[in-house]
Design a protein around this motif. Structure first.
Motif, mmCIF file in Angstrom:
data_model
loop_
_atom_site.group_PDB
_atom_site.id
_atom_site.type_symbol
_atom_site.label_atom_id
_atom_site.label_comp_id
_atom_site.label_asym_id
_atom_site.label_seq_id
_atom_site.Cartn_x
_atom_site.Cartn_y
_atom_site.Cartn_z
ATOM 1 N N ALA A 171 0.709 -1.165 0.176
ATOM 2 C CA ALA A 171 -0.207 -0.193 0.174
ATOM 3 C C ALA A 171 0.663 0.678 0.030
ATOM 4 N N GLY A 172 0.564 2.139 -0.371
ATOM 5 C CA GLY A 172 1.242 3.342 -0.730
ATOM 6 C C GLY A 172 2.593 2.834 -1.961
ATOM 7 N N ASN A 173 2.613 2.185 -2.632
ATOM 8 C CA ASN A 173 3.715 2.158 -3.145
ATOM 9 C C ASN A 173 4.099 2.144 -4.179
ATOM 10 N N GLY A 174 2.615 2.267 -5.109
ATOM 11 C CA GLY A 174 2.500 1.872 -6.171
ATOM 12 C C GLY A 174 3.095 3.191 -7.407
ATOM 13 N N ALA A 175 2.547 3.108 -8.214
ATOM 14 C CA ALA A 175 2.757 4.435 -9.503
ATOM 15 C C ALA A 175 2.463 5.556 -9.540
ATOM 16 N N ALA A 176 1.446 5.344 -9.060
ATOM 17 C CA ALA A 176 1.095 6.915 -8.153
ATOM 18 C C ALA A 176 1.168 7.704 -7.214
ATOM 19 N N SER A 177 2.080 6.376 -6.730
ATOM 20 C CA SER A 177 3.375 7.074 -5.793
ATOM 21 C C SER A 177 4.661 7.770 -5.604
ATOM 22 N N PHE A 178 4.969 7.709 -7.102
ATOM 23 C CA PHE A 178 6.398 7.637 -7.288
ATOM 24 C C PHE A 178 6.497 9.288 -6.994
ATOM 25 N N PRO A 179 7.563 9.427 -6.592
ATOM 26 C CA PRO A 179 8.065 10.329 -5.727
ATOM 27 C C PRO A 179 8.154 11.521 -7.137
ATOM 28 N N GLY A 180 8.367 12.477 -7.207
ATOM 29 C CA GLY A 180 8.395 13.840 -8.441
ATOM 30 C C GLY A 180 6.731 13.939 -9.472
ATOM 31 N N SER A 181 7.009 14.694 -10.191
ATOM 32 C CA SER A 181 6.269 15.280 -11.203
ATOM 33 C C SER A 181 6.550 13.794 -12.719
ATOM 34 N N SER A 182 7.829 13.328 -12.976
ATOM 35 C CA SER A 182 7.760 12.820 -13.803
ATOM 36 C C SER A 182 7.624 10.630 -14.401
ATOM 37 N N LEU A 183 6.848 10.009 -14.179
ATOM 38 C CA LEU A 183 7.446 8.923 -14.498
ATOM 39 C C LEU A 183 7.844 8.573 -15.975
ATOM 40 N N HIS A 184 8.948 8.021 -15.979
ATOM 41 C CA HIS A 184 9.997 8.110 -16.733
ATOM 42 C C HIS A 184 9.908 6.990 -18.184
ATOM 43 N N ASP A 193 12.786 10.441 -24.961
ATOM 44 C CA ASP A 193 12.026 10.303 -23.854
ATOM 45 C C ASP A 193 10.387 10.569 -23.501
ATOM 46 N N ARG A 194 9.745 9.972 -22.926
ATOM 47 C CA ARG A 194 8.151 10.056 -22.372
ATOM 48 C C ARG A 194 8.583 9.784 -21.046
ATOM 49 N N SER A 195 6.843 10.761 -20.332
ATOM 50 C CA SER A 195 6.811 10.585 -18.878
ATOM 51 C C SER A 195 5.184 10.527 -18.464
ATOM 52 N N ILE A 196 4.695 10.258 -17.760
ATOM 53 C CA ILE A 196 3.575 10.384 -17.471
ATOM 54 C C ILE A 196 3.594 11.164 -15.574
ATOM 55 N N ASN A 197 2.453 12.274 -15.318
ATOM 56 C CA ASN A 197 3.021 12.566 -14.286
ATOM 57 C C ASN A 197 2.104 11.787 -13.586
ATOM 58 N N PRO A 198 3.300 11.282 -12.266
ATOM 59 C CA PRO A 198 2.269 9.859 -11.144
ATOM 60 C C PRO A 198 0.696 11.011 -10.420
ATOM 61 N N ALA A 199 1.213 11.924 -10.453
ATOM 62 C CA ALA A 199 -0.174 12.421 -9.869
ATOM 63 C C ALA A 199 -1.124 12.578 -10.599
ATOM 64 N N ALA A 200 -1.172 12.219 -11.600
ATOM 65 C CA ALA A 200 -2.413 11.725 -12.736
ATOM 66 C C ALA A 200 -3.092 10.148 -13.254
ATOM 67 N N ILE A 201 -1.880 9.418 -12.496
ATOM 68 C CA ILE A 201 -2.649 8.193 -12.140
ATOM 69 C C ILE A 201 -3.018 7.495 -11.150
ATOM 70 N N ILE A 202 -4.674 6.765 -11.674
ATOM 71 C CA ILE A 202 -5.028 6.589 -10.447
ATOM 72 C C ILE A 202 -4.767 5.252 -9.745
ATOM 73 N N GLN A 203 -5.071 5.852 -8.100
ATOM 74 C CA GLN A 203 -4.969 4.701 -7.405
ATOM 75 C C GLN A 203 -6.099 3.950 -6.903
ATOM 76 N N LEU A 204 -5.767 2.543 -7.149
ATOM 77 C CA LEU A 204 -6.230 2.018 -6.131
ATOM 78 C C LEU A 204 -6.734 1.424 -5.302
ATOM 79 N N ALA A 205 -8.683 1.747 -4.824
ATOM 80 C CA ALA A 205 -8.509 1.688 -3.304
ATOM 81 C C ALA A 205 -8.505 0.705 -3.051
ATOM 82 N N THR A 206 -7.969 0.955 -0.988
ATOM 83 C CA THR A 206 -8.011 -0.196 -0.259
ATOM 84 C C THR A 206 -9.273 -0.470 0.823
ATOM 85 N N ILE A 207 -9.021 -1.608 1.046
ATOM 86 C CA ILE A 207 -10.165 -2.220 1.831
ATOM 87 C C ILE A 207 -9.333 -2.737 3.450
#
Length: 430
Positions: A171-184, A193-207
C-alpha cells in the motif's frame, strides 16, 4: 489506422547501466552502449483522452486516465530503416524504483489494458537489473526496409498488489505514489524520452479489515475474512499475520464489496463499525472508490465467546416444622476456583440466572442452616454440582434441602447402690 511491424525482434537480457550506479548487491556492471538507431526514430505513448491515439508528448491529467496495474502502450517509429544496418540494437530504460516506491515495474504487451492500434509487440518480464532507480531491456531488430514499421510495448504501472522479488509492492508504493512529477520511459541512445505525471495516475482503493476480540482468549489472527467481489483473485479466506489484527485488500477498483468472516469454534460476531463500511448482522459492505485521491474503507469486526445461561434454583422442603426459605441459603457458581459475576447469591425458588461463556462450571452452597440437610442436585447438574454451559441455551440446576425432623432423646439411668441388679433395658419408656 492499422499499424504493422515488418521486423524480427529479439529481446536481449543484458546488464546495461541506465543510470549512475548498480543495484545494491550487483557488482561488475559497466556501461555498454549498444545503439545504432538513427536519431530520426520517434518514441510515442498512448493518450486515452480526449481522443485516444499515440502522441509525441507527455501524459498528465488532461490526456490520460491510467490506473495502477495498467500498462501504458508505447511505440517506436522505425519505418524506413535500411536493411544494410541490420541488426539494429537499442535500449529501453524505465523509471523503476525510488526507495520503496515502484514505477514501471515491467514491460508488457503494448495492448495489455488499452486498445491501442494493433501491431507487432515485444514482451519481457522484469528485464535485467541495471541501476538503482532504472532498469533496462535491450532490443535487437531486423528491418525489412518497410516505410511504415513500429516496435510496440507496454509499461506496467506498479500496483500495490503486484509481486516484486517475492513480496507485494504494498500500500502506498504503487506508481501513483512515485516521487516527483515525471515517471519516464526512454531510449538510452538515441536519447528519446516520454513521461507520465504520477499525480495523474489513478490509485486503486484499499479495504482494511480489523478484528477486535471483546471476550475470550482467542487472538485476532485466528479470525479470517472473505471478500466478494474478489477482482484480484486473492486466496481466501485471508487471515492476519501471526500476532496481527488486520488484513488489507489492495488494488480494488471502484465498487461495493461484501466482507464476511470465519471464526474459531464458540466465538460469535458481536458488533461492527468502520469508515465507509456498514453492517447487516455479521456481514459488512464496504464502499471504495479508485481515484487520484482514492476513497478507502475500514471495517472493524468485534467478536467474543458465545454465551449461554445457567439458572440456579434453591428448593426448600419444610415438612418437619422448619421455617427457612430459599433466601436463607447462600449459593455459588464457580469457574474453576473463581466465582462468576454475581456469585455468591442468596437462593431463589424461581432461580438466579447467570449469563456465562460456554464452558464448565460448578454449583455449590454454603453449609446448610441447622436443622436442614441437602438431599442433592437435580436438573442439568451432576451429583457434584458440575454443569456445562452451551451457546444459546439455558441450563438449570436445583439444589434441594429438607428440614430434619426434631428428635427427643430420653435417657434411662439406673442406680444400683443397694444391691439391685436391674439395667436400663429392664424398664419400659412411654
Amino acid at each position: 489506422m492499422n499499424r504493422t511491424v515488418a521486423l524480427s525482434l529479439t529481446t536481449l537480457l543484458l546488464l546495461v547501466a541506465c543510470d549512475t550506479g548498480p543495484e545494491p548487491g550487483i557488482t561488475g556492471i559497466s556501461a555498454v552502449v549498444v545503439a545504432n538507431l538513427p536519431s530520426s526514430v520517434g518514441l510515442q505513448q498512448w493518450e486515452t483522452k480526449p481522443a485516444a491515439d499515440f502522441v509525441n508528448g507527455n501524459l498528465g491529467a488532461n490526456n490520460s486516465d491510467y490506473s495502477e496495474g495498467e500498462s501504458v502502450p508505447f511505440q517506436l517509429d522505425v519505418g524506413g530503416l535500411s536493411t544494410a544496418g541490420n541488426p539494429y540494437t537499442f535500449s529501453i530504460c524505465r523509471d523503476f524504483s525510488n526507495g520503496t516506491k515502484r514505477g514501471y515495474l515491467f514491460l508488457a504487451s503494448f495492448n495489455t489494458s488499452r486498445a491501442a492500434d494493433p501491431g507487432g509487440t515485444i514482451t519481457s518480464t522484469s528485464g535485467p537489473i541495471s541501476g538503482v532507480n532504472e532498469r533496462e531491456t535491450i532490443i535487437s531488430i531486423n528491418s525489412s526496409g518497410a516505410a511504415t514499421a513500429f516496435v510496440l510495448w507496454g509499461g506496467h504501472l506498479a500496483s500495490p498488489i503486484d509481486i516484486f522479488e517475492t513480496q507485494q509492492v504494498g500500500a502506498g508504493n504503487g506508481a501513483a505514489s512515485f516521487p516527483g512529477s515525471s515517471l519516464h520511459m526512454s531510449l538510452l541512445s538515441p536519447s528519446k524520452d516520454r513521461s507520465i505525471n504520477p499525480a495523474a495516475i489513478i490509485q486503486l482503493a484499499t479495504i482494511t479489515v480489523q478484528k477486535i476480540v471483546d471476550l475470550g482468549s482467542a487472538t485476532p489472527d485466528k479470525f479470517c475474512f472473505n471478500i466478494s467481489a474478489n477482482p484480484n483473485s486473492e486466496t481466501l479466506p485471508k487471515c492476519p499475520p501471526s500476532g496481527g489484527n488486520s488484513v488489507t485488500f489492495l488494488s480494488l477498483p471502484t465498487g461495493s464489496y461484501t466482507i464476511t468472516e470465519t471464526s474459531p469454534a464458540d466465538y460469535a460476531f458481536a458488533s461492527g463499525s468502520g469508515t465507509n463500511c456498514t453492517f447487516s448482522g455479521s456481514t459488512a459492505t464496504a464502499s471504495a472508490t479508485a481515484a487520484t485521491t482514492p476513497t478507502n474503507a475500514t471495517c472493524v469486526f468485534h467478536n467474543g465467546l458465545r454465551t449461554g445461561t445457567l439458572r440456579v434454583k434453591k428448593h426448600v422442603v419444610n415438612d418437619n416444622g422448619g421455617a427457612k426459605s430459599a433466601a436463607d441459603f447462600q449459593l455459588h457458581v464457580k469457574s474453576g476456583v473463581t466465582e462468576v459475576t454475581g456469585s455468591p447469591a442468596a437462593g431463589s425458588e424461581t432461580g438466579t440466572v447467570y449469563t456465562l461463556t460456554v464452558g464448565s462450571y460448578v454449583v455449590s452452597e454454603d453449609g446448610a442452616p441447622t436443622g436442614y440437610a441437602q438431599t442433592g442436585f437435580s436438573g442439568d447438574c451432576n451429583s457434584t454440582g458440575a454443569v456445562t454451559v452451551v451457546a444459546g441455551a439455558e441450563k438449570t440446576c436445583t439444589i434441594t434441602n429438607d428440614d430434619v425432623a426434631a428428635q427427643l432423646t430420653v435417657i434411662k439411668h439406673v442406680v444400683n447402690s443397694f444391691g439391685g441388679t436391674a439395667t436400663a433395658a429392664d424398664f419400659t419408656m412411654s
